[in-house]
Design a protein around this motif. Structure first.
Motif, short mmCIF file in Angstrom:
data_model
loop_
_atom_site.label_atom_id
_atom_site.label_comp_id
_atom_site.label_asym_id
_atom_site.label_seq_id
_atom_site.Cartn_x
_atom_site.Cartn_y
_atom_site.Cartn_z
N SER A 1 -2.12 -5.72 -97.60
CA SER A 1 -1.22 -6.51 -98.43
C SER A 1 -0.32 -5.57 -99.22
O SER A 1 -0.75 -4.54 -99.68
CB SER A 1 -2.02 -7.36 -99.41
N GLY A 2 0.95 -5.91 -99.33
CA GLY A 2 1.86 -5.06 -100.09
C GLY A 2 2.25 -5.67 -101.41
O GLY A 2 3.24 -5.28 -102.01
N VAL A 3 1.45 -6.64 -101.87
CA VAL A 3 1.77 -7.32 -103.13
C VAL A 3 1.59 -6.36 -104.31
O VAL A 3 0.61 -5.64 -104.37
CB VAL A 3 0.87 -8.56 -103.31
N ASP A 4 2.57 -6.34 -105.20
CA ASP A 4 2.44 -5.57 -106.44
C ASP A 4 1.59 -6.40 -107.39
O ASP A 4 2.05 -7.39 -107.94
CB ASP A 4 3.83 -5.31 -107.01
N ALA A 5 0.35 -5.98 -107.59
CA ALA A 5 -0.61 -6.78 -108.35
C ALA A 5 -0.25 -6.91 -109.83
O ALA A 5 -0.71 -7.82 -110.50
CB ALA A 5 -2.01 -6.19 -108.20
N ASN A 6 0.59 -6.00 -110.32
CA ASN A 6 0.94 -6.04 -111.74
C ASN A 6 2.19 -6.85 -112.03
O ASN A 6 2.65 -6.90 -113.16
CB ASN A 6 1.14 -4.62 -112.27
N THR B 1 4.46 -10.64 -111.28
CA THR B 1 4.23 -12.04 -110.94
C THR B 1 4.70 -12.29 -109.51
O THR B 1 5.38 -11.46 -108.91
CB THR B 1 5.04 -12.97 -111.86
N GLU C 1 8.44 -12.23 -109.42
CA GLU C 1 9.01 -10.87 -109.52
C GLU C 1 8.88 -10.11 -108.21
O GLU C 1 9.79 -9.38 -107.81
CB GLU C 1 8.32 -10.09 -110.64
N ASN C 2 7.74 -10.29 -107.54
CA ASN C 2 7.55 -9.66 -106.23
C ASN C 2 8.64 -10.10 -105.27
O ASN C 2 9.25 -9.28 -104.58
CB ASN C 2 6.19 -10.03 -105.66
N LEU D 1 12.25 -8.72 -106.34
CA LEU D 1 12.48 -7.31 -106.02
C LEU D 1 12.74 -7.15 -104.52
O LEU D 1 13.66 -6.45 -104.09
CB LEU D 1 11.27 -6.47 -106.46
N ILE E 1 0.59 -13.32 -113.02
CA ILE E 1 0.42 -11.98 -112.46
C ILE E 1 -0.36 -12.09 -111.16
O ILE E 1 -1.42 -12.73 -111.12
CB ILE E 1 -0.36 -11.09 -113.46
N GLN F 1 -2.41 -14.23 -101.88
CA GLN F 1 -1.67 -12.97 -101.76
C GLN F 1 -1.05 -12.83 -100.38
O GLN F 1 0.07 -12.35 -100.23
CB GLN F 1 -2.61 -11.79 -102.01
#
Lengths: 331, 257
Positions: free
Chosen positions: A91-96, A98, A101-102, A105, A137, A146
């Motif tokens: 998974s390439g989700v930025d965990a920090n 929302t 926001e993912n 970006l 988040i 995710q």
């Protein structure tokens, strides 16, 4: 966006050896028609992920040619990246950040802005039923959520070709079947071309219009799931033993039974093909019994993709999967 | 330009993550505050020796603590990219048309912003503890600028190392081994003239020295601008070199995927 025009994938003779001598691709060739779902099926280490990395420009093949959406991946990588979406195995989700926001970006990297971008984000959040969690988040998301966010990110710029590298690995059965529904919907309604890699036979059977079976970096069989299964004559017979048996003894016993072929012996099991499975079973059991081989269980089934795999590689799927903890793991 | 736009988006991503854990800034400041408060007391009377150009040890120490904090903030930055590598985030970025250098540039820029705020807080604390200078209005901005160059340089080197070793343990080991000795092989705590001769020579080749000396000189009532400019330029050149090393390391990573 002018995407639909040439959405297709063609790989020809792809070869790649990793430093350390691990041969990941050994002349892999296949083609995917526009607007279809194609599954590359094989055990871990068969070369599926490496194939995806080559086709998505993340890495280069040592030899061979690959064209995605009409563009050569080696020479026109930057253009290829604009035409494709990719959901990697990890998974390439930025965990920090929302969910929103993912997505934002990701969209910005493709040059999307303002209202157009926000509208697309809302559309995808609704589509994947993530709207109510959009501003939470993503660390708090379940594995299935995710994964959906991953796919939504891969779709943000309306790609012509979507790569899904083992999309349901590590998900619980419920999340898996929910994701299957999403992928079926995508394939059915949006006209996108999807290349799916999986080591779940069931997944390929369910989602793909065509399946390519990959073994040791090469394509060993290809066709529709139904076509592949119907190529096999008769029923699949599997006998399990309680303890390891000598291959020669097992083989000799079964060869005496009429109408039995394609015998593949593994340490505690034997696979074979019977013209008529139900009537062959008693004969098989008595032949084994006479040879002093005690069977624990007998299974007779219509051919599955597992049998197709066995037929073309001479190894059962589970065995091939278990054989490969070597060099580097997931590739 | 796409590089600048993408770098700013990346910077925003990192700053948002920082903003969501405000304790981080407090946590990061505990150590420098201890240096400032404890060393400031412990060595209070060393300024009675010749070579310090001041009668207040806190005034001498504060620029040193600002630079040390910058060194550590930069030196530990590689940890973040390892977390992103493990999460698969870097590979996801590489699958998009994002400008490649922006992936590193965003990390460095966000570090300079976050670390710049820390420098300002440390300067404020120094003043509360009694630090005073001849020309603060020129000197302090230059000190903050020097601290940001330090963060950029060591942040780049730390990212480069992280991309090569790809293991948190190795980054922790190397940072522990290198960073602390660098602060002692520089005139952070002690006037250079009072250091043993071999240490003075080592200090001359240490970026920490260039940063702290340019800052201290610029804070003097009548700065020797030649000294300030030469040190800042050297530090700037070192930063550019470090950034180049980081981009090379990133290319090597891309080839190894």
């Amino acid at each position: 966006m002018e995407s639909q025009a040439v959405a297709a994938i063609r790989a020809e003779g792809l070869k790649k050896t990793y430093p350390g001598g691990v041969k990941a691709l050994d002349g892999l060739s296949f083609a995917v028609a526009p607007g279809t779902v194609y599954a590359l099926l094989g055990p871990n280490g068969a070369g599926k992920s490496t194939a995806v990395k080559v086709l998505t420009t993340l890495t280069q093949a040592d030899a061979g040619e690959a064209v995605v959406a009409g563009l050569d991946v080696r020479r026109r990588g930057a253009e290829v990246r604009r035409m494709i979406g990719c959901v990697a195995q990890k998974s390439g989700v930025d965990a920090n950040a929302t969910g929103r926001e993912n997505l934002r970006l990701q969209g910005r990297f493709y040059g999307m802005r303002g209202v157009e971008l926000e509208r697309r984000i809302d559309e995808l959040l609704a589509r994947f039923r993530l709207a109510e969690f959009a501003d939470k988040i993503s660390r708090t998301f379940s594995g299935g959520m995710q994964r959906k966010l991953d796919i939504a990110m891969g779709l943000i710029h309306r790609p012509a070709v979507l790569f899904l590298d083992e999309p349901t690995t590590g998900l619980d059965p419920e999340a898996r079947s929910s994701l299957w529904n999403e992928i079926s919907w995508l394939a059915g309604e949006s006209g996108i071309t999807i290349l799916l890699t999986t080591h779940y036979l069931e997944e390929a059977d369910k989602l793909a219009g065509r399946v390519g079976i990959v073994d040791r970096g090469r394509l060993v069989a290809e066709g529709t799931p139904e076509g592949l299964k119907s190529e096999l004559q008769g029923d699949a017979v599997q006998v399990e033993f309680g303890e390891p048996q000598k291959e020669a003894a097992v083989r000799a016993a079964l060869e005496r039974v009429a109408g039995i072929g394609e015998i593949v012996v593994e340490s505690q099991a034997v696979h074979a093909r019977a013209q008529h499975g139900a009537s062959a079973a008693p004969a098989i059991l008595s032949a084994l019994d006479q040879a002093g081989l005690r069977a624990m269980a007998v299974r007779i089934a219509r051919p599955s993709l597992d049998d197709v795999y066995l037929h073309y590689t001479g190894r059962s799927f589970q065995e091939a999967d278990a054989q490969l903890p070597m060099a580097g793991g997931k590739r | 330009m796409k590089l600048i736009r993408d770098s700013l988006y990346m910077t925003q991503r990192h700053l948002m993550a920082l903003w969501r854990q405000p304790f981080w800034i407090v946590f990061m400041l505990v150590q420098p505050v201890i240096w400032l408060a404890l060393y400031g007391q412990l060595f209070r009377r060393v300024v009675e020796l010749p070579g310090f150009h001041t009668t207040s040890y806190v005034s001498f120490l504060m620029p040193g603590v600002v630079v040390t904090n910058a060194l550590f903030a930069g030196g530990w930055q590689g940890m973040g990219i390892i977390a992103d590598l493990e999460r698969g985030i870097i590979d996801r970025f590489l699958l998009t048309p994002v400008s490649r250098p922006a992936i590193i540039a965003g990390r460095i820029l966000s570090l300079c912003v976050g670390g710049g705020v820390q420098s300002l807080i440390l300067i404020g604390l120094g003043f509360v503890m009694g630090a005073r200078y001849g020309s603060p209005w020129i000197g302090l901005p230059l000190l903050v600028a020097a601290s940001m160059l330090m963060m950029a340089a060591f942040g780049a080197l730390s990212n480069a190392m992280a991309l090569m070793v790809r293991k948190e343990e190795s980054v922790i080991g190397a940072s522990n081994m290198l960073l602390l000795p660098m602060t002692f092989l520089s005139p952070i705590y002690m006037a250079k003239a009072l250091m043993p001769e071999w240490m003075q020579k080592a200090a001359m080749a240490n970026p920490v020295t260039w940063a702290v000396e340019s800052g201290r000189e610029a804070l003097e009532a009548a700065p020797d601008w030649g000294r300030v400019i030469v040190r800042l330029m050297t530090l700037g050149a070192f930063t550019v070199l470090s950034l180049w090393v980081a981009t090379r390391a990133f290319r090597a990573y891309q080839r190894s995927v």
